[in-house]
Write a protein that holds these residues in place. Structure first.
Motif, mmCIF file in Angstrom:
data_model
loop_
_atom_site.group_PDB
_atom_site.id
_atom_site.type_symbol
_atom_site.label_atom_id
_atom_site.label_comp_id
_atom_site.label_asym_id
_atom_site.label_seq_id
_atom_site.Cartn_x
_atom_site.Cartn_y
_atom_site.Cartn_z
ATOM 1 N N ARG A 2 0.822 -1.210 0.000
ATOM 2 C CA ARG A 2 0.000 0.000 0.000
ATOM 3 C C ARG A 2 0.859 1.264 0.000
ATOM 4 N NH1 ARG A 2 -5.354 0.786 1.029
ATOM 5 N NH2 ARG A 2 -5.616 -1.392 1.585
ATOM 6 N N ARG A 3 1.955 1.258 0.755
ATOM 7 C CA ARG A 3 2.819 2.437 0.831
ATOM 8 C C ARG A 3 3.422 2.745 -0.545
ATOM 9 N NH1 ARG A 3 7.697 2.785 4.992
ATOM 10 N NH2 ARG A 3 6.520 4.372 6.101
ATOM 11 N N THR A 4 3.887 1.725 -1.237
ATOM 12 C CA THR A 4 4.448 1.916 -2.581
ATOM 13 C C THR A 4 3.391 2.435 -3.543
ATOM 14 O OG1 THR A 4 5.974 0.103 -2.165
ATOM 15 C CG2 THR A 4 5.698 0.775 -4.431
ATOM 16 N N VAL A 7 2.964 6.144 -2.968
ATOM 17 C CA VAL A 7 4.094 6.908 -3.502
ATOM 18 C C VAL A 7 3.987 7.007 -5.023
ATOM 19 C CG1 VAL A 7 6.599 6.893 -3.823
ATOM 20 C CG2 VAL A 7 5.635 6.376 -1.581
ATOM 21 N N CYS A 8 3.676 5.902 -5.686
ATOM 22 C CA CYS A 8 3.533 5.915 -7.153
ATOM 23 C C CYS A 8 2.384 6.814 -7.590
ATOM 24 C CB CYS A 8 3.323 4.504 -7.667
ATOM 25 S SG CYS A 8 4.789 3.477 -7.537
ATOM 26 N N ALA A 9 1.270 6.752 -6.889
ATOM 27 C CA ALA A 9 0.130 7.599 -7.227
ATOM 28 C C ALA A 9 0.481 9.067 -7.039
ATOM 29 C CB ALA A 9 -1.075 7.220 -6.380
ATOM 30 N N SER A 10 1.224 9.375 -5.990
ATOM 31 C CA SER A 10 1.624 10.768 -5.749
ATOM 32 C C SER A 10 2.551 11.267 -6.845
ATOM 33 C CB SER A 10 2.321 10.885 -4.389
ATOM 34 O OG SER A 10 1.453 10.484 -3.368
ATOM 35 N N VAL A 11 3.501 10.455 -7.230
ATOM 36 C CA VAL A 11 4.419 10.855 -8.298
ATOM 37 C C VAL A 11 3.661 11.046 -9.607
ATOM 38 C CG1 VAL A 11 6.362 10.064 -9.712
ATOM 39 C CG2 VAL A 11 6.457 9.837 -7.235
#
Length: 168
Positions: A2-4, A7-11
Protein backbone atom coordinates in the motif's frame (compact mmCIF):
# COMPACT_ATOMS: atom_id res chain seq x y z
CA UNK A 1 2.32 -2.83 -0.88
CA UNK A 2 0.00 0.00 0.00
CA UNK A 3 2.82 2.44 0.83
CA UNK A 4 4.45 1.92 -2.58
CA UNK A 5 1.11 2.40 -4.29
CA UNK A 6 0.60 5.74 -2.53
CA UNK A 7 4.09 6.91 -3.50
CA UNK A 8 3.53 5.92 -7.15
CA UNK A 9 0.13 7.60 -7.23
CA UNK A 10 1.62 10.77 -5.75
CA UNK A 11 4.42 10.86 -8.30
CA UNK A 12 1.98 10.22 -11.16
CA UNK A 13 -0.30 13.06 -10.08
CA UNK A 14 2.43 15.71 -9.84
CA UNK A 15 5.01 14.69 -12.46
CA UNK A 16 4.99 17.44 -15.14
CA UNK A 17 5.26 15.10 -18.13
CA UNK A 18 2.45 12.87 -16.91
CA UNK A 19 0.25 15.86 -16.12
CA UNK A 20 0.85 17.28 -19.61
CA UNK A 21 0.14 13.96 -21.31
CA UNK A 22 -3.06 13.42 -19.34
CA UNK A 23 -4.61 16.44 -21.04
CA UNK A 24 -3.32 15.67 -24.52
CA UNK A 25 -5.26 14.16 -27.36
CA UNK A 26 -2.87 11.38 -28.32
CA UNK A 27 -4.53 8.11 -29.22
CA UNK A 28 -2.03 5.89 -27.42
CA UNK A 29 -4.13 6.00 -24.26
CA UNK A 30 -6.94 4.34 -26.20
CA UNK A 31 -4.79 2.18 -28.47
CA UNK A 32 -2.90 0.40 -25.69
CA UNK A 33 -5.96 -1.20 -24.03
CA UNK A 34 -7.41 -2.10 -27.43
CA UNK A 35 -4.09 -3.67 -28.45
CA UNK A 36 -4.05 -5.65 -25.21
CA UNK A 37 -7.55 -6.86 -26.04
CA UNK A 38 -6.22 -7.96 -29.45
CA UNK A 39 -3.43 -9.92 -27.78
CA UNK A 40 -5.79 -11.52 -25.25
CA UNK A 41 -8.46 -12.47 -27.76
CA UNK A 42 -5.76 -13.59 -30.20
CA UNK A 43 -4.29 -15.98 -27.66
CA UNK A 44 -7.74 -17.37 -27.00
CA UNK A 45 -8.57 -17.64 -30.69
CA UNK A 46 -5.49 -19.66 -31.65
CA UNK A 47 -6.60 -22.43 -29.30
CA UNK A 48 -9.43 -23.01 -31.82
CA UNK A 49 -11.87 -24.03 -29.08
CA UNK A 50 -14.66 -21.56 -29.86
CA UNK A 51 -15.43 -19.53 -32.95
CA UNK A 52 -16.70 -16.77 -30.66
CA UNK A 53 -13.06 -16.04 -29.75
CA UNK A 54 -12.30 -15.47 -33.44
CA UNK A 55 -15.26 -13.09 -33.64
CA UNK A 56 -13.99 -11.16 -30.61
CA UNK A 57 -10.53 -11.07 -32.17
CA UNK A 58 -11.96 -9.61 -35.38
CA UNK A 59 -13.86 -6.98 -33.41
CA UNK A 60 -10.76 -6.12 -31.39
CA UNK A 61 -8.70 -5.84 -34.57
CA UNK A 62 -11.34 -3.62 -36.14
CA UNK A 63 -11.32 -1.31 -33.13
CA UNK A 64 -7.52 -1.25 -33.12
CA UNK A 65 -7.57 -0.34 -36.83
CA UNK A 66 -10.02 2.49 -36.21
CA UNK A 67 -7.71 3.78 -33.48
CA UNK A 68 -4.46 3.42 -35.44
CA UNK A 69 -4.52 2.28 -39.05
CA UNK A 70 -1.22 0.43 -38.67
CA UNK A 71 -3.17 -2.31 -36.88
CA UNK A 72 -4.41 -3.71 -40.21
CA UNK A 73 -1.11 -5.60 -40.40
CA UNK A 74 -2.14 -7.66 -37.37
CA UNK A 75 -5.04 -9.10 -39.34
CA UNK A 76 -2.62 -10.86 -41.68
CA UNK A 77 -0.57 -12.05 -38.71
CA UNK A 78 -3.54 -13.53 -36.85
CA UNK A 79 -5.04 -15.19 -39.93
CA UNK A 80 -1.66 -16.84 -40.46
CA UNK A 81 -1.46 -17.80 -36.78
CA UNK A 82 -4.93 -19.36 -36.93
CA UNK A 83 -4.03 -21.38 -40.02
CA UNK A 84 -0.75 -22.58 -38.50
CA UNK A 85 -2.57 -23.51 -35.27
CA UNK A 86 -5.16 -25.40 -37.31
CA UNK A 87 -2.43 -27.26 -39.15
CA UNK A 88 -0.60 -28.17 -35.94
CA UNK A 89 -3.76 -29.21 -34.09
CA UNK A 90 -5.26 -30.96 -37.13
CA UNK A 91 -8.31 -28.67 -37.02
CA UNK A 92 -8.07 -26.96 -40.39
CA UNK A 93 -11.83 -26.63 -40.80
CA UNK A 94 -12.04 -24.68 -37.52
CA UNK A 95 -9.01 -22.59 -38.55
CA UNK A 96 -10.58 -21.65 -41.91
CA UNK A 97 -13.91 -20.87 -40.27
CA UNK A 98 -12.21 -18.80 -37.56
CA UNK A 99 -10.18 -16.90 -40.16
CA UNK A 100 -13.32 -16.15 -42.17
CA UNK A 101 -15.15 -14.93 -39.06
CA UNK A 102 -12.15 -12.79 -38.05
CA UNK A 103 -11.96 -11.22 -41.53
CA UNK A 104 -15.71 -10.61 -41.67
CA UNK A 105 -15.80 -8.91 -38.26
CA UNK A 106 -12.79 -6.78 -39.16
CA UNK A 107 -14.30 -5.84 -42.52
CA UNK A 108 -17.61 -4.79 -40.95
CA UNK A 109 -15.87 -2.43 -38.52
CA UNK A 110 -13.23 -1.13 -40.94
CA UNK A 111 -15.37 -0.70 -44.05
CA UNK A 112 -16.81 2.77 -43.25
CA UNK A 113 -13.33 4.21 -42.77
CA UNK A 114 -11.95 2.39 -45.81
CA UNK A 115 -14.88 3.75 -47.86
CA UNK A 116 -14.15 7.28 -46.60
CA UNK A 117 -10.44 7.02 -47.46
CA UNK A 118 -11.25 5.57 -50.85
CA UNK A 119 -13.71 8.33 -51.67
CA UNK A 120 -11.25 11.02 -50.59
CA UNK A 121 -8.26 9.60 -52.46
CA UNK A 122 -9.97 8.12 -55.50
CA UNK A 123 -8.69 4.57 -55.00
CA UNK A 124 -9.00 1.73 -52.53
CA UNK A 125 -6.93 2.47 -49.43
CA UNK A 126 -6.52 1.05 -45.94
CA UNK A 127 -4.44 4.03 -44.82
CA UNK A 128 -3.43 7.40 -46.21
CA UNK A 129 -0.62 8.57 -43.94
CA UNK A 130 2.27 7.10 -45.89
CA UNK A 131 1.92 9.32 -48.96
CA UNK A 132 1.72 12.49 -46.87
CA UNK A 133 4.68 11.51 -44.68
CA UNK A 134 6.70 10.53 -47.76
CA UNK A 135 5.98 13.85 -49.46
CA UNK A 136 6.99 15.87 -46.39
CA UNK A 137 10.17 13.80 -45.95
CA UNK A 138 11.07 14.29 -49.63
CA UNK A 139 10.67 18.06 -49.19
CA UNK A 140 12.87 17.97 -46.06
CA UNK A 141 15.59 16.19 -48.01
CA UNK A 142 15.38 18.94 -50.62
CA UNK A 143 16.24 21.47 -47.90
CA UNK A 144 12.77 22.92 -47.35
CA UNK A 145 11.81 23.85 -43.79
CA UNK A 146 9.07 21.98 -41.95
CA UNK A 147 6.28 24.56 -42.30
CA UNK A 148 6.87 25.00 -46.03
CA UNK A 149 7.15 21.23 -46.54
CA UNK A 150 3.79 20.63 -44.86
CA UNK A 151 1.76 23.75 -45.71
CA UNK A 152 3.67 25.35 -48.57
CA UNK A 153 2.27 27.16 -51.58
CA UNK A 154 4.23 27.13 -54.85
CA UNK A 155 5.29 30.31 -56.67
CA UNK A 156 2.43 29.93 -59.14
CA UNK A 157 -0.13 29.87 -56.30
CA UNK A 158 -0.81 26.14 -56.43
CA UNK A 159 -0.88 24.07 -53.28
CA UNK A 160 2.46 22.39 -52.65
CA UNK A 161 2.20 21.08 -49.09
CA UNK A 162 0.33 17.82 -48.55
CA UNK A 163 -1.42 19.15 -45.44
CA UNK A 164 -3.26 21.74 -47.55
CA UNK A 165 -4.38 19.23 -50.17
CA UNK A 166 -4.42 15.80 -48.50
CA UNK A 167 -6.69 14.27 -51.13
CA UNK A 168 -4.04 14.87 -53.77
Amino acid sequence: GRRTAYVCASVATVHPLLVALSGSVYNESLYLPVLLAVVYTGLRAVTLRRLRDCLLLGVSLGLAYLTRVEAFAYVVFFVGALLVAGLLRRRMRAAWAGSAILLAAFAVLASPYVAFLSSQTGRLRLQAKFDMNYTVAREHLAGINDDQAQYGIANDGSLRGPMLAPSR
